[in-house]
Design an enzyme around this catalytic site. Structure first.
Site, PDB file in Angstrom:
ATOM      1  N   SER A   1      11.489  -0.141   0.755  1.00  0.00           N
ATOM      2  CA  SER A   1      10.782  -0.468   1.995  1.00  0.00           C
ATOM      3  C   SER A   1      11.744  -0.987   3.041  1.00  0.00           C
ATOM      4  O   SER A   1      11.472  -0.901   4.229  1.00  0.00           O
ATOM      5  CB  SER A   1       9.784  -1.595   1.777  1.00  0.00           C
ATOM      6  OG  SER A   1       9.333  -1.651   0.481  1.00  0.00           O
TER       7      SER A   1
ATOM      8  N   HIS B   1       9.391   7.283   1.715  1.00  0.00           N
ATOM      9  CA  HIS B   1       8.655   6.025   1.551  1.00  0.00           C
ATOM     10  C   HIS B   1       7.146   6.260   1.583  1.00  0.00           C
ATOM     11  O   HIS B   1       6.575   6.553   2.632  1.00  0.00           O
ATOM     12  CB  HIS B   1       9.087   5.049   2.663  1.00  0.00           C
ATOM     13  CG  HIS B   1       8.488   3.690   2.515  1.00  0.00           C
ATOM     14  ND1 HIS B   1       8.156   2.901   3.580  1.00  0.00           N
ATOM     15  CD2 HIS B   1       8.155   2.972   1.407  1.00  0.00           C
ATOM     16  CE1 HIS B   1       7.654   1.760   3.138  1.00  0.00           C
ATOM     17  NE2 HIS B   1       7.633   1.789   1.828  1.00  0.00           N
TER      18      HIS B   1
ATOM     19  N   GLU C   1       7.006   8.040   5.222  1.00  0.00           N
ATOM     20  CA  GLU C   1       8.163   7.932   6.122  1.00  0.00           C
ATOM     21  C   GLU C   1       9.352   8.621   5.450  1.00  0.00           C
ATOM     22  O   GLU C   1       9.698   8.283   4.313  1.00  0.00           O
ATOM     23  CB  GLU C   1       8.520   6.461   6.368  1.00  0.00           C
ATOM     24  CG  GLU C   1       7.471   5.700   7.171  1.00  0.00           C
ATOM     25  CD  GLU C   1       7.751   4.195   7.282  1.00  0.00           C
ATOM     26  OE1 GLU C   1       7.409   3.623   8.316  1.00  0.00           O
ATOM     27  OE2 GLU C   1       8.298   3.595   6.327  1.00  0.00           O
TER      28      GLU C   1
HETATM   29  N1  3HC Z   1      -5.616   5.189  -6.521  1.00  0.00           N
HETATM   30  C1  3HC Z   1      -6.346   6.267  -6.193  1.00  0.00           C
HETATM   31  N2  3HC Z   1      -7.428   6.229  -5.380  1.00  0.00           N
HETATM   32  C2  3HC Z   1      -7.784   5.030  -4.910  1.00  0.00           C
HETATM   33  C3  3HC Z   1      -7.086   3.841  -5.203  1.00  0.00           C
HETATM   34  C4  3HC Z   1      -5.943   3.958  -6.050  1.00  0.00           C
HETATM   35  N3  3HC Z   1      -5.214   2.907  -6.392  1.00  0.00           N
HETATM   36  N4  3HC Z   1      -7.696   2.811  -4.567  1.00  0.00           N
HETATM   37  C5  3HC Z   1      -8.727   3.334  -3.897  1.00  0.00           C
HETATM   38  N5  3HC Z   1      -8.786   4.659  -4.090  1.00  0.00           N
HETATM   39  C6  3HC Z   1      -9.726   5.590  -3.500  1.00  0.00           C
HETATM   40  C7  3HC Z   1     -11.089   5.423  -4.081  1.00  0.00           C
HETATM   41  O1  3HC Z   1     -11.285   6.240  -5.232  1.00  0.00           O
HETATM   42  C8  3HC Z   1     -11.961   5.855  -2.941  1.00  0.00           C
HETATM   43  O2  3HC Z   1     -12.006   7.275  -2.860  1.00  0.00           O
HETATM   44  P1  3HC Z   1     -13.335   8.003  -2.379  1.00  0.00           P
HETATM   45  O3  3HC Z   1     -13.794   7.301  -1.120  1.00  0.00           O
HETATM   46  O4  3HC Z   1     -12.829   9.386  -2.124  1.00  0.00           O
HETATM   47  O5  3HC Z   1     -14.268   7.885  -3.509  1.00  0.00           O
HETATM   48  C9  3HC Z   1     -11.193   5.412  -1.697  1.00  0.00           C
HETATM   49  O6  3HC Z   1      -9.833   5.277  -2.103  1.00  0.00           O
HETATM   50  C10 3HC Z   1     -11.732   4.137  -1.158  1.00  0.00           C
HETATM   51  O7  3HC Z   1     -11.700   3.189  -2.211  1.00  0.00           O
HETATM   52  P2  3HC Z   1     -12.798   2.081  -2.471  1.00  0.00           P
HETATM   53  O8  3HC Z   1     -14.144   2.526  -1.958  1.00  0.00           O
HETATM   54  O9  3HC Z   1     -12.685   1.599  -3.883  1.00  0.00           O
HETATM   55  O10 3HC Z   1     -12.288   0.848  -1.648  1.00  0.00           O
HETATM   56  P3  3HC Z   1     -12.063   0.690  -0.142  1.00  0.00           P
HETATM   57  O11 3HC Z   1     -12.934   1.566   0.682  1.00  0.00           O
HETATM   58  O12 3HC Z   1     -12.119  -0.768   0.003  1.00  0.00           O
HETATM   59  O13 3HC Z   1     -10.566   1.223   0.080  1.00  0.00           O
HETATM   60  C11 3HC Z   1      -8.210   0.972   0.149  1.00  0.00           C
HETATM   61  C12 3HC Z   1      -9.477   0.708  -0.651  1.00  0.00           C
HETATM   62  C13 3HC Z   1      -7.950   2.466   0.233  1.00  0.00           C
HETATM   63  C14 3HC Z   1      -7.070   0.288  -0.617  1.00  0.00           C
HETATM   64  C15 3HC Z   1      -8.414   0.374   1.606  1.00  0.00           C
HETATM   65  O14 3HC Z   1      -8.845  -0.938   1.523  1.00  0.00           O
HETATM   66  C16 3HC Z   1      -7.146   0.428   2.436  1.00  0.00           C
HETATM   67  O15 3HC Z   1      -6.816   1.457   3.017  1.00  0.00           O
HETATM   68  N6  3HC Z   1      -6.461  -0.728   2.536  1.00  0.00           N
HETATM   69  C17 3HC Z   1      -5.204  -0.826   3.310  1.00  0.00           C
HETATM   70  C18 3HC Z   1      -4.049  -0.401   2.442  1.00  0.00           C
HETATM   71  C19 3HC Z   1      -2.747  -0.503   3.168  1.00  0.00           C
HETATM   72  O16 3HC Z   1      -2.634  -0.978   4.299  1.00  0.00           O
HETATM   73  N7  3HC Z   1      -1.678  -0.060   2.494  1.00  0.00           N
HETATM   74  C20 3HC Z   1      -0.325  -0.150   3.020  1.00  0.00           C
HETATM   75  C21 3HC Z   1       0.341  -1.337   2.410  1.00  0.00           C
HETATM   76  S1  3HC Z   1       2.018  -1.520   2.943  1.00  0.00           S
HETATM   77  C22 3HC Z   1       2.893  -0.550   1.905  1.00  0.00           C
HETATM   78  O17 3HC Z   1       2.392   0.110   1.008  1.00  0.00           O
HETATM   79  C23 3HC Z   1       4.369  -0.512   2.143  1.00  0.00           C
HETATM   80  C24 3HC Z   1       5.130  -0.869   0.918  1.00  0.00           C
HETATM   81  O18 3HC Z   1       6.500  -0.623   1.221  1.00  0.00           O
HETATM   82  C25 3HC Z   1       4.957  -2.297   0.505  1.00  0.00           C
END
Ligand code: 3HC
Length: 285
Positions: free
Chosen positions: A119, A140, A152
């Site tokens: 990252s 990324h 990215e």
């Molecule tokens: N693996 C696969 N699918 C997943 C999953 C996982 N770990 N988590 C959630 N999903 C899927 C679910 O199956 C669901 O799919 P569907 O709608 O097609 O049935 C969909 O994603 C939505 O999941 P949920 O209904 O269980 O839950 P939410 O609607 O609350 O969504 C979330 C969960 C997708 C994690 C949402 O809250 C989100 O987008 N959060 C923000 C995540 C974010 O900002 N990530 C970036 C972080 S920074 C980063 O990664 C950088 C690194 O370098 C640190």
């Protein structure tokens, strides 16, 4: 160059997610973890994730079996010798990654691309640990990798156009939108996201608002899918702290100084979802 066989090194949340999207894209996937149990646990996690998709009627049984048939879990780096691309997603620690890149350079075929899912660390430094610096770049993915739509692609000074084109092709084959960024700490997303997350912890520590109200405010006020404290728990507090420390070291901006509360939680072993507790508690299964 089309990527047909991908090696994934590292058995954390990101490695597992990237393995899933790569196998679904039709690539042969070789998952390498130092311990056979961790490699097997990743395959078990992949089986569970695919089973959920079958249950939801989004994936045919036959396709699930085909995806699983493309994934192999190994412990030896030598097993990556036939890969066109090896993507590492191990701990965010430069000396550990440098050592791995030097080893991968020896273990992989001459034409293989070596990529990092870092990252914030320097892709150029990792390229410098190999005798193929032009074949090193950053790819990324975001957490959770199967869901987040962007990747990215990071170009170090040494990365060749052919390497960047192959990395882009791979990410697009995984169904992702690709953004290009040069090799600087935090790239695009984390450079913008982590000062915000860090400031949310400082706000909580100041007593200005409660945990729940900070998260509710950012969800409802900005239409973000998660509040900042929930998101820190998802990413992992240890990973988040190292990202913020790296941004602070790179830019020297006082605003990037890590929130002491974040460091205290990490020191107490509260790492977020993966450890069962962070800003929130998670019942262990
Ligand atoms: N693996 C696969 N699918 C997943 C999953 C996982 N770990 N988590 C959630 N999903 C899927 C679910 O199956 C669901 O799919 P569907 O709608 O097609 O049935 C969909 O994603 C939505 O999941 P949920 O209904 O269980 O839950 P939410 O609607 O609350 O969504 C979330 C969960 C997708 C994690 C949402 O809250 C989100 O987008 N959060 C923000 C995540 C974010 O900002 N990530 C970036 C972080 S920074 C980063 O990664 C950088 C690194 O370098 C640190």
């Amino acid at each position: 160059m089309t990527i047909k066989r991908v090696g994934i090194v590292g058995s954390g949340i990101m490695g597992a997610g990237i393995a899933e999207v790569s196998a679904k894209a039709g690539c042969e996937v070789v998952l390498r973890s130092r311990k056979q149990e961790s490699a097997d646990a990743m395959v078990a996690g992949l089986e569970r994730s695919l089973a959920k998709q079958v249950e939801k009627g989004r994936l045919e049984d036959a396709e699930r079996n085909a995806v699983l048939g493309r994934v192999k879990a190994v412990t030896e780096l030598g097993e990556l010798s036939e890969c066109d691309l090896v993507l590492e997603s191990i701990v965010e620690d430069l000396p550990t990654k440098l050592e791995l890149f030097a080893e991968l350079d020896g273990a992989c075929g001459d034409d293989a691309i070596l990529a990092t899912n870092t990252s914030t660390l320097s892709v150029a430094a990792l390229a410098g640990a190999t005798k193929r610096p032009e074949k090193v770049c950053g790819i990324h993915f975001f957490n959770p990798a199967p869901v987040m739509t962007v990747v990215e692609v990071v170009r170090a000074d040494q990365s060749s156009d052919a390497t960047i084109a192959a990395a882009r092709g791979f990410a697009e084959a995984c169904g992702k939108d690709v953004v290009d960024v040069r090799d600087q700490a935090g790239f695009i997303v984390n450079a913008l996201l982590f000062p915000y997350l860090n400031n949310a912890v400082k706000l909580l520590a100041s007593g200005a608002a409660t945990r729940d109200d900070i998260d509710t405010a950012m969800k409802g006020g900005c239409n973000f899918p998660m509040g900042p404290l929930e998101l820190l728990d998802l990413v992992g507090l240890d990973t988040s702290l190292s990202i913020i420390e790296a941004l602070h070291a790179a830019f020297g901006d006082a605003n990037y100084e890590p929130a002491p509360m974040l460091a205290e939680l990490v020191a107490a072993g509260k790492l977020g979802r993966k450890s069962g507790a962070g800003f929130y508690d998670y019942a262990k299964k």
